[in-house]
Design an enzyme around this catalytic site. Sequence first.
Site, mmCIF file in Angstrom:
data_model
loop_
_atom_site.group_PDB
_atom_site.id
_atom_site.type_symbol
_atom_site.label_atom_id
_atom_site.label_comp_id
_atom_site.label_asym_id
_atom_site.label_seq_id
_atom_site.Cartn_x
_atom_site.Cartn_y
_atom_site.Cartn_z
ATOM 1 N N SER A 225 0.795 -1.235 0.000
ATOM 2 C CA SER A 225 0.000 0.000 0.000
ATOM 3 C C SER A 225 0.825 1.283 0.000
ATOM 4 O O SER A 225 0.309 2.332 -0.356
ATOM 5 C CB SER A 225 -0.951 0.000 1.194
ATOM 6 O OG SER A 225 -0.239 -0.163 2.392
ATOM 7 N N HIS A 253 -5.280 -3.544 -2.865
ATOM 8 C CA HIS A 253 -4.898 -2.651 -3.968
ATOM 9 C C HIS A 253 -4.724 -3.395 -5.286
ATOM 10 O O HIS A 253 -4.312 -2.797 -6.277
ATOM 11 C CB HIS A 253 -3.603 -1.912 -3.615
ATOM 12 C CG HIS A 253 -3.765 -1.024 -2.425
ATOM 13 N ND1 HIS A 253 -4.296 0.247 -2.517
ATOM 14 C CD2 HIS A 253 -3.509 -1.238 -1.112
ATOM 15 C CE1 HIS A 253 -4.335 0.786 -1.311
ATOM 16 N NE2 HIS A 253 -3.876 -0.095 -0.434
ATOM 17 N N LYS A 284 -11.735 0.099 -2.501
ATOM 18 C CA LYS A 284 -10.765 0.749 -3.396
ATOM 19 C C LYS A 284 -11.171 0.513 -4.856
ATOM 20 O O LYS A 284 -11.906 1.316 -5.409
ATOM 21 C CB LYS A 284 -9.364 0.259 -3.050
ATOM 22 C CG LYS A 284 -9.038 0.561 -1.565
ATOM 23 C CD LYS A 284 -7.649 0.200 -1.184
ATOM 24 C CE LYS A 284 -7.416 0.181 0.310
ATOM 25 N NZ LYS A 284 -7.603 1.438 0.991
HETATM 26 C C1 LIG Z 1 -3.482 -3.245 2.088
HETATM 27 C C2 LIG Z 1 -4.690 -2.797 2.843
HETATM 28 N N1 LIG Z 1 -5.407 -3.703 3.545
HETATM 29 C C3 LIG Z 1 -6.484 -3.354 4.256
HETATM 30 C C4 LIG Z 1 -6.913 -2.053 4.295
HETATM 31 C C5 LIG Z 1 -8.099 -1.694 5.157
HETATM 32 O O1 LIG Z 1 -9.232 -1.614 4.368
HETATM 33 P P1 LIG Z 1 -10.482 -0.710 4.799
HETATM 34 O O2 LIG Z 1 -10.115 0.696 4.487
HETATM 35 O O3 LIG Z 1 -11.596 -1.240 3.961
HETATM 36 O O4 LIG Z 1 -10.708 -0.916 6.241
HETATM 37 C C6 LIG Z 1 -6.213 -1.063 3.584
HETATM 38 C C7 LIG Z 1 -6.582 0.369 3.541
HETATM 39 O O5 LIG Z 1 -7.459 0.964 3.839
HETATM 40 C C8 LIG Z 1 -5.076 -1.448 2.840
HETATM 41 O O6 LIG Z 1 -4.360 -0.538 2.170
#
Ligand SMILES: Cc1ncc(COP(=O)(O)O)c(C=O)c1O
Length: 436
Positions: A225, A253, A284
């Site tokens: 990320s 992502h 996303k």
């Molecule tokens: C790699 C990754 N996993 C999990 C999440 C968490 O997802 P959420 O925003 O839906 O809680 C994020 C970012 O928000 C992320 O970048």
Amino acid sequence: MLKHQEYTYEELDSNIANASLVDYLEPETTSKHLFAKADLLDKWGIYLNQTNQNLFRRVILGPCSHRTLVKDFNGLVRNMIMMGSNSYFELNNHPEVKLAALKAIEKYGAGSGSVPLLAGTLDIHQELEAKLAAFKSCESAMVFSSGFQSNYSIITGILRSNDYVINDMLNHASIVEGCKGAQAKFGTKVEFFAHNNMKNLRQKLEKAAHDCTGDKLIIVDGVFSMDGDIAPLPEILTLAKEYNAKVMIDEAHATGVLGKNGRGTPEHFGVEGEIDLVAGTLSKGLGVVGGFVAGKREVIQYLRFYGPGYVFSTSMTPGDAGALIKALEILEKDANLRAQLWRNINYMQKELTNLGFNINGSETAIIPVIIGDDTLTRLMTYELHKMDIFVNPVTYPAVSRKRSRLRLSLMATHTMEDLDQTLSALELLGKKYGVI
Ligand SMILES: Cc1ncc(COP(=O)(O)O)c(C=O)c1O
């Protein structure tokens, strides 16, 4: 006892320009008052405001789009080029997705009214789960209200006392929090290997092969990320087979972005159906909100009873579920959206590199522009803001100070004009501050 701060309180007070969020986690203060640390952080906020470095929580006034209305710090409304969103295909703003949300709200109401195990499972939740399982080439899938919740729940829901979990050191915080939860609850052993370093993963697996009396789970982000690079999944699977370990990937992502049909990292590498647990967020590429995990039917069923964020939390709203079913349909049938995103990714990666910026090996829609200094990163973000370009600064402790960066997130809907305007602004500031 773990000390979180880099400075004592006295040092911090006279060194506020170098402070970071980590210093306020457990600051050394004489006060035992629960909220004393909040007072200290408040001072830092005031300092950041006074020095034009506070870019947290800028207020958005309309749909998140490639151009988005943002309320300025002085109350002015700016129409900004949005380079800070993870809605890669702008499906949050797609007319058919919005209509699907409205129809679902019309039919089921605004909320589901209960946790999924009791009265909170609607037929549209089941429809969404079936579609996600097929999209991810897995037997079964379940959805959560957020990606954070799904990662936390999968990890604490499945790992037990004799198990070993082996993480890439750049895995998302929700995975790390889940591992800490499993460690605290059951005593699960938590290990980290150097980012994308297969030699180091082998060493960790070797160690686990001696020490571990339960099972071994390797966890990686499909796309990382903060850097936008991709996990070497085939090599990870080979090592997992050799050491008899299981594999979980977080496709937050990668979903929609990687693979011919947008099915993610396994499709990109041709290893669909070989991953034990495929997790991700629905916020996303799909542009709505929520998290999911897909895998074997009985494993998903187990998690429905032992994943805390599923058992103890009200199910996703009907509007979100309706919107997600439509968003998934669009993502599957509109190959043009993915082609547009990749046109933008390839163009920006090439042009930024030609300008002399270090983009840290980005391979996807997340493009870090390395600045290497926290204060300068925040100041450049502010200058970009004044030029109507919205980027997110990423500073310590999210990354090391030497790797602090502007994090660009590309969307399929960015026009060439958006991209060129961003490049010109970055070139101007990069030269002004000696970054290029
Ligand atoms: C790699 C990754 N996993 C999990 C999440 C968490 O997802 P959420 O925003 O839906 O809680 C994020 C970012 O928000 C992320 O970048």
